[in-house]
Design a protein around this motif. Structure first.
Motif, PDB file in Angstrom:
ATOM      1  N   SER A   1       6.870 105.318 127.654  1.00 12.03           N
ATOM      2  CA  SER A   1       7.460 104.201 126.520  1.00 12.03           C
ATOM      3  C   SER A   1       8.115 104.559 126.099  1.00 12.03           C
ATOM      4  O   SER A   1       9.781 104.165 126.116  1.00 12.03           O
ATOM      5  CB  SER A   1       6.303 102.867 126.563  1.00 12.03           C
ATOM      6  OG  SER A   1       5.683 103.838 125.395  1.00 12.03           O
ATOM      7  N   PHE A   2       7.971 105.778 125.398  1.00 12.66           N
ATOM      8  CA  PHE A   2       9.189 106.339 124.319  1.00 12.66           C
ATOM      9  C   PHE A   2      10.119 106.797 124.558  1.00 12.66           C
ATOM     10  O   PHE A   2      11.327 107.061 124.233  1.00 12.66           O
ATOM     11  CB  PHE A   2       8.432 107.230 123.130  1.00 12.66           C
ATOM     12  CG  PHE A   2       7.812 107.858 123.969  1.00 12.66           C
ATOM     13  CD1 PHE A   2       7.079 108.414 123.789  1.00 12.66           C
ATOM     14  CD2 PHE A   2       8.689 109.413 124.387  1.00 12.66           C
ATOM     15  CE1 PHE A   2       6.575 109.243 124.852  1.00 12.66           C
ATOM     16  CE2 PHE A   2       7.746 110.677 124.851  1.00 12.66           C
ATOM     17  CZ  PHE A   2       6.798 110.929 124.908  1.00 12.66           C
ATOM     18  N   GLN A   3      10.437 107.484 125.966  1.00 12.16           N
ATOM     19  CA  GLN A   3      11.738 107.742 127.268  1.00 12.16           C
ATOM     20  C   GLN A   3      12.490 107.345 127.099  1.00 12.16           C
ATOM     21  O   GLN A   3      13.533 107.307 127.294  1.00 12.16           O
ATOM     22  CB  GLN A   3      11.450 108.257 128.373  1.00 12.16           C
ATOM     23  CG  GLN A   3       9.902 109.460 128.091  1.00 12.16           C
ATOM     24  CD  GLN A   3       9.294 110.220 129.551  1.00 12.16           C
ATOM     25  OE1 GLN A   3      10.610 109.427 130.366  1.00 12.16           O
ATOM     26  NE2 GLN A   3       8.093 110.550 129.624  1.00 12.16           N
ATOM     27  N   HIS A   4      12.764 105.869 126.916  1.00 10.68           N
ATOM     28  CA  HIS A   4      13.503 104.749 126.805  1.00 10.68           C
ATOM     29  C   HIS A   4      14.270 104.725 125.313  1.00 10.68           C
ATOM     30  O   HIS A   4      15.618 104.109 125.669  1.00 10.68           O
ATOM     31  CB  HIS A   4      13.469 103.382 127.290  1.00 10.68           C
ATOM     32  CG  HIS A   4      12.327 102.830 128.693  1.00 10.68           C
ATOM     33  ND1 HIS A   4      13.218 103.976 129.898  1.00 10.68           N
ATOM     34  CD2 HIS A   4      11.592 103.382 128.901  1.00 10.68           C
ATOM     35  CE1 HIS A   4      12.375 103.397 131.185  1.00 10.68           C
ATOM     36  NE2 HIS A   4      11.224 103.289 130.378  1.00 10.68           N
ATOM     37  N   TYR A   5      14.429 105.660 125.132  1.00 14.82           N
ATOM     38  CA  TYR A   5      14.570 105.304 122.991  1.00 14.82           C
ATOM     39  C   TYR A   5      15.713 106.613 123.239  1.00 14.82           C
ATOM     40  O   TYR A   5      15.750 107.812 123.847  1.00 14.82           O
ATOM     41  CB  TYR A   5      13.722 105.523 121.713  1.00 14.82           C
ATOM     42  CG  TYR A   5      14.293 105.701 120.825  1.00 14.82           C
ATOM     43  CD1 TYR A   5      14.879 104.272 120.705  1.00 14.82           C
ATOM     44  CD2 TYR A   5      14.389 106.537 120.489  1.00 14.82           C
ATOM     45  CE1 TYR A   5      15.315 104.266 118.922  1.00 14.82           C
ATOM     46  CE2 TYR A   5      15.049 106.184 118.623  1.00 14.82           C
ATOM     47  CZ  TYR A   5      15.136 105.549 118.091  1.00 14.82           C
ATOM     48  OH  TYR A   5      16.100 105.361 116.953  1.00 14.82           O
ATOM     49  N   ALA A   6      16.886 106.266 122.754  1.00 15.67           N
ATOM     50  CA  ALA A   6      18.411 107.213 122.554  1.00 15.67           C
ATOM     51  C   ALA A   6      18.489 106.784 120.698  1.00 15.67           C
ATOM     52  O   ALA A   6      18.890 105.775 121.051  1.00 15.67           O
ATOM     53  CB  ALA A   6      19.446 106.800 122.994  1.00 15.67           C
ATOM     54  N   SER A   7      18.458 108.067 120.173  1.00 22.44           N
ATOM     55  CA  SER A   7      18.546 108.163 118.624  1.00 22.44           C
ATOM     56  C   SER A   7      20.352 107.378 118.769  1.00 22.44           C
ATOM     57  O   SER A   7      21.325 107.832 119.484  1.00 22.44           O
ATOM     58  CB  SER A   7      19.002 109.453 118.222  1.00 22.44           C
ATOM     59  OG  SER A   7      19.367 110.616 118.769  1.00 22.44           O
ATOM     60  N   PRO A   8      20.792 107.104 117.266  1.00 18.99           N
ATOM     61  CA  PRO A   8      22.516 106.960 117.442  1.00 18.99           C
ATOM     62  C   PRO A   8      23.009 108.483 117.394  1.00 18.99           C
ATOM     63  O   PRO A   8      24.715 108.132 117.992  1.00 18.99           O
ATOM     64  CB  PRO A   8      22.580 106.489 116.129  1.00 18.99           C
ATOM     65  CG  PRO A   8      21.034 105.699 115.817  1.00 18.99           C
ATOM     66  CD  PRO A   8      20.014 106.705 116.614  1.00 18.99           C
ATOM     67  N   THR A   9      22.392 109.094 117.012  1.00 17.90           N
ATOM     68  CA  THR A   9      23.811 110.362 117.735  1.00 17.90           C
ATOM     69  C   THR A   9      23.857 111.050 118.393  1.00 17.90           C
ATOM     70  O   THR A   9      24.453 111.827 118.487  1.00 17.90           O
ATOM     71  CB  THR A   9      22.692 111.992 116.139  1.00 17.90           C
ATOM     72  OG1 THR A   9      21.526 111.882 117.208  1.00 17.90           O
ATOM     73  CG2 THR A   9      22.589 111.661 115.044  1.00 17.90           C
ATOM     74  N   GLY A  10      22.930 110.203 119.367  1.00 14.69           N
ATOM     75  CA  GLY A  10      23.171 110.672 121.075  1.00 14.69           C
ATOM     76  C   GLY A  10      21.938 112.227 121.362  1.00 14.69           C
ATOM     77  O   GLY A  10      22.128 111.725 122.885  1.00 14.69           O
ATOM     78  N   CYS A  11      21.215 112.717 120.474  1.00  6.54           N
ATOM     79  CA  CYS A  11      20.272 113.231 121.002  1.00  6.54           C
ATOM     80  C   CYS A  11      18.963 112.628 121.276  1.00  6.54           C
ATOM     81  O   CYS A  11      18.735 111.685 120.864  1.00  6.54           O
ATOM     82  CB  CYS A  11      20.380 114.338 119.695  1.00  6.54           C
ATOM     83  SG  CYS A  11      21.508 115.545 119.794  1.00  6.54           S
ATOM     84  N   PRO A  12      18.064 113.111 122.460  1.00  7.93           N
ATOM     85  CA  PRO A  12      16.779 111.970 122.273  1.00  7.93           C
ATOM     86  C   PRO A  12      15.595 112.538 121.180  1.00  7.93           C
ATOM     87  O   PRO A  12      15.811 113.609 120.720  1.00  7.93           O
ATOM     88  CB  PRO A  12      16.654 112.886 124.184  1.00  7.93           C
ATOM     89  CG  PRO A  12      16.989 114.184 123.978  1.00  7.93           C
ATOM     90  CD  PRO A  12      18.332 113.968 123.201  1.00  7.93           C
ATOM     91  N   SER A  13      15.499 111.319 121.162  1.00 10.48           N
ATOM     92  CA  SER A  13      14.662 111.726 119.649  1.00 10.48           C
ATOM     93  C   SER A  13      13.628 110.409 119.175  1.00 10.48           C
ATOM     94  O   SER A  13      13.957 109.506 119.992  1.00 10.48           O
ATOM     95  CB  SER A  13      15.704 111.107 118.204  1.00 10.48           C
ATOM     96  OG  SER A  13      14.530 111.698 117.224  1.00 10.48           O
ATOM     97  N   LEU A  14      12.010 110.734 118.780  1.00  5.81           N
ATOM     98  CA  LEU A  14      11.550 109.664 119.050  1.00  5.81           C
ATOM     99  C   LEU A  14      11.736 108.466 118.064  1.00  5.81           C
ATOM    100  O   LEU A  14      12.294 108.740 117.212  1.00  5.81           O
ATOM    101  CB  LEU A  14       9.544 110.043 118.952  1.00  5.81           C
ATOM    102  CG  LEU A  14       8.571 111.256 119.783  1.00  5.81           C
ATOM    103  CD1 LEU A  14       7.974 111.504 118.881  1.00  5.81           C
ATOM    104  CD2 LEU A  14       8.864 110.420 120.888  1.00  5.81           C
ATOM    105  N   SER A  15      10.927 107.096 118.686  1.00  3.03           N
ATOM    106  CA  SER A  15      11.774 106.091 117.366  1.00  3.03           C
ATOM    107  C   SER A  15      10.011 106.186 116.490  1.00  3.03           C
ATOM    108  O   SER A  15       9.943 107.041 116.451  1.00  3.03           O
ATOM    109  CB  SER A  15      11.594 105.414 118.222  1.00  3.03           C
ATOM    110  OG  SER A  15      10.497 104.711 118.756  1.00  3.03           O
ATOM    111  N   GLY A  16      10.426 105.268 115.642  1.00  2.28           N
ATOM    112  CA  GLY A  16       9.141 105.674 114.623  1.00  2.28           C
ATOM    113  C   GLY A  16       8.074 105.354 114.484  1.00  2.28           C
ATOM    114  O   GLY A  16       7.084 105.845 114.616  1.00  2.28           O
ATOM    115  N   VAL A  17       7.936 103.993 115.762  1.00  2.00           N
ATOM    116  CA  VAL A  17       6.988 103.876 115.751  1.00  2.00           C
ATOM    117  C   VAL A  17       6.402 104.453 116.603  1.00  2.00           C
ATOM    118  O   VAL A  17       4.956 105.013 116.753  1.00  2.00           O
ATOM    119  CB  VAL A  17       6.875 101.963 117.251  1.00  2.00           C
ATOM    120  CG1 VAL A  17       5.337 102.121 117.395  1.00  2.00           C
ATOM    121  CG2 VAL A  17       7.809 101.180 115.955  1.00  2.00           C
ATOM    122  N   ASP A  18       6.878 105.455 118.036  1.00  2.00           N
ATOM    123  CA  ASP A  18       5.978 106.595 118.666  1.00  2.00           C
ATOM    124  C   ASP A  18       5.831 107.606 117.940  1.00  2.00           C
ATOM    125  O   ASP A  18       5.429 108.224 118.089  1.00  2.00           O
ATOM    126  CB  ASP A  18       7.431 106.630 119.712  1.00  2.00           C
ATOM    127  CG  ASP A  18       7.748 106.014 121.034  1.00  2.00           C
ATOM    128  OD1 ASP A  18       6.140 104.998 120.998  1.00  2.00           O
ATOM    129  OD2 ASP A  18       8.411 105.610 121.395  1.00  2.00           O
TER     130      ASP A  18
END
Length: 616
Positions: free
Chosen positions: A32-49
């Motif tokens: 589920s967390f793979q659909h999140y993208a950081s504002p900088t463009g690099c893939p990053s985990l969200s705060g909840v994950d």
């Protein structure tokens, strides 16, 4: 309270449940967390994950302590119950760290999944849930400590070819371990500092130490442009005596720009090892499946040319690394490469394609040979069939450690390729001997002169180096590969599109030459099967001795010359009545000069073999 009532109590009572949570939540996280993208463009985990591995790490630590505290109350002989609880918690960390430090996990796992596992390992280090002595204990079955596994994982992640998020995971673990060990470690990539912050720090140091000479700020301000004044050529001209407020300083460019390059030595040197991967239009493939996707990219794709070049550049290196799916992908990739066309006019296409096919022939020879034989059965062009034969023969030479290695099918001479292992007389007859000065005049006198020259010069040479022993890797699989070609001829002998006409004669000559090279490559392998292979090839070649094509007759004579040295003498003697008269007649009346020379050499070799046999 909710976690304590629902999860915490079962965790304390059941160790298998704790292991299951580590395996299914940490090592196999949801997607589920793979659909999140950081504002900088690099893939990053969200705060909840990111909070999930923190909670799991804290729950496991508390559960291990509570479990062993209850056990210590009932067991009066336990002197240090906390040590047992730490060992139990360390075992969970070692399970995760062993996966986190594997090369396969670093290079092939998803970036977000690696961040998820990294957060689980980072929390106990940053919160000091384990001590310096704990991470150095040998808890794992293979005798490795947690610190050793973490150091190995950090080393793999600091590779410059990896993406930035993966490198930052290794840096964060390294900084936490250094802090626990009482050392100071700081990565600039994790803590980028602006130029203004650096200037403020230097100014504060200068103020704290008045005796220290202040550093010149010339270099920092060298790129600040000076205000320039535009001059109107039609404006009225004022002299120095006029009341105009304009001065020469307002119409001249500041001198600070003239001295802006005085401190070029302070600039860092350009790295010659930079592969400029960040400038590529497409990322380099990291698996064989990525290469396959690049090679079959449709022409409508704007990046099809870049994808093809990237796949051809990296495929040979990936095959040499022996990936786990090499056997599964060999047949598919060999077929794609064999039929791959140079649609984009690349100057290195032919060489790269040859290297990729040859790498499959070396590291997966049987699967490559079987696939190439299947392709030759189909309706393909003569050039593609000859290229497939060239790959098979070149793979045999590489595996047998032959000193004469072909580089490219477009520049390779198959007759010359076998010169490294043929007899001296045959080399001289073909014009391949280093000591022969002529390719035409061949006879006993020239042979004797060449051997005499070698005997005279050999004594004056430098001391010979110790011989190196190399393993003939082609020998154990030579029978399978050679008889697969025999099976190709047997199953398609009635197919006129393969063996008929001038194209069939050309393919037959290359086919017999390839078999000759393969049998010659297997000669150094200690097995009775080599003599059987040579006998079968000799009989196959003899069946085409009266062919009308000059190329076929040349290949037949080359095969006979190669096989005679490995066949039993009694087999040669029993059949000599049918082929010796033909060779004598061919040596005098054949229309091709090279066929006449080869026939003469073969007859002479047979006479020498019989003479030695009679003497013995």
């Amino acid at each position: 309270p909710f976690l304590q009532d629902t999860i915490y109590s079962p965790l304390v009572a059941n160790e298998e449940l704790r292991d299951a949570i580590v395996n299914f939540i940490i090592l196999s996280p949801p997607s589920s967390f793979q659909h999140y993208a950081s504002p900088t463009g690099c893939p990053s985990l969200s705060g909840v994950d990111r909070a999930v591995p923190y909670c799991v790490a804290l729950l496991l630590h508390s559960a291990c302590i509570s479990c062993h505290e209850s056990d210590s109350d009932s067991d009066s002989e336990s002197n240090d119950p906390n040590a047992t609880s730490v060992d139990s918690y360390l075992s969970h960390l070692c399970t995760v760290a062993s996966v986190w430090s594997e090369d396969v996990f670093v290079s092939r796992s998803d970036v977000l999944q690696q961040q998820f596992v990294t957060e689980f390992l980072l929390y106990p280090l940053s919160q000091h849930l384990v001590s310096q002595e704990d991470i150095q204990k040998d808890i794992n079955d293979d005798g490795m400590s947690l610190a050793t596994m973490l150091v190995r994982g950090v080393t793999l992640r600091l590779d410059i070819s990896l993406s930035q998020p993966i490198r930052m995971d290794g840096m964060r673990i390294a900084e936490s371990m250094a802090s626990m060990l009482g050392q100071n470690l700081r990565f600039d990539e994790l803590h980028p500092a602006s130029e203004e912050t650096m200037d403020e720090k230097e100014e504060s140091k200068e103020e704290a130490d008045p005796k220290k000479k202040p550093k010149s700020r010339k270099g920092r301000n060298r790129m600040i442009p000076t205000k320039q004044v535009m001059i109107d050529p039609d404006a009225e001209y004022f002299t120095d005596e006029s009341d105009s407020s304009t001065s020469q300083s307002e119409i001249s460019v500041g001198s600070s720009m003239d001295s802006s390059w005085e401190e070029e030595d302070s600039l860092g040197a350009y790295s010659l090892d930079d592969d400029e991967e960040d400038l590529r239009r497409v990322a380099l493939p990291r698996t064989l499946q990525d290469c396959f996707a690049y090679l079959v990219a449709p022409d409508s794709d704007n990046l099809a040319c870049d994808k093809q070049q990237a796949a051809l550049a990296e495929l040979a290196r990936l095959v040499e690394s022996n990936p786990f799916d090499l056997i599964d992908m060999t047949s598919t990739l060999v077929r794609v490469l064999l039929h791959l066309e140079d649609k984009f006019g690349s100057s290195t296409f032919a060489d790269k394609k040859w290297e990729c096919l040859l790498s499959f022939g070396i590291h997966a020879p049987l699967d490559t040979c079987v696939q190439l034989v299947e392709e030759m059965k189909g309706g393909i062009s003569l050039g593609t069939r000859v290229e497939a034969l060239s790959i098979i023969s070149a793979s045999a030479e590489r595996l047998s450690a032959s000193p004469n290695l072909p580089q490219n099918p477009h520049t390779k001479n198959i007759t010359a390729a076998s010169a490294g292992t043929t007899s001296t007389r045959l080399k001289i007859a073909l014009g391949l001997h280093e000591g022969s000065s002529s390719n035409k005049d061949v006879g006993g006198d020239i042979v004797a002169t060449s051997q005499a020259t070698l005997s005279k010069t050999r004594r004056w040479r430098q001391p010979r180096a110790d011989p190196k022993t190399t393993t003939n890797k082609f020998g154990p699989i030579s029978a399978h590969m050679i008889y697969s070609l025999f099976a190709l001829m047997a199953s398609t002998k009635d197919n006129s599109s393969i063996w008929g006409g001038s194209t069939g004669e050309r393919f037959l000559s290359e086919f017999i030459k390839t078999l000759s090279i393969m049998v010659d490559c297997a000669r150094t392998y200690p097995s009775h099967a080599v003599s059987a292979l040579a006998t079968d090839l000799f009989e196959l070649a003899w069946s085409f001795h009266d062919a009308n094509s000059v190329e076929v007759r040349r290949s037949v004579l080359l095969a006979m010359a190669t096989c005679m040295q490995m066949m039993p003498v009694d087999v040669l003697s029993s059949n000599c009545r049918k082929w010796v008269p033909y060779l004598k007649e061919s040596s005098m009346s054949d229309s091709d000069e090279e066929c006449r020379e080869l026939s003469t050499i073969i007859v002479g070799s047979f006479v020498d073999m019989n003479r030695h046999q009679f003497i013995e």
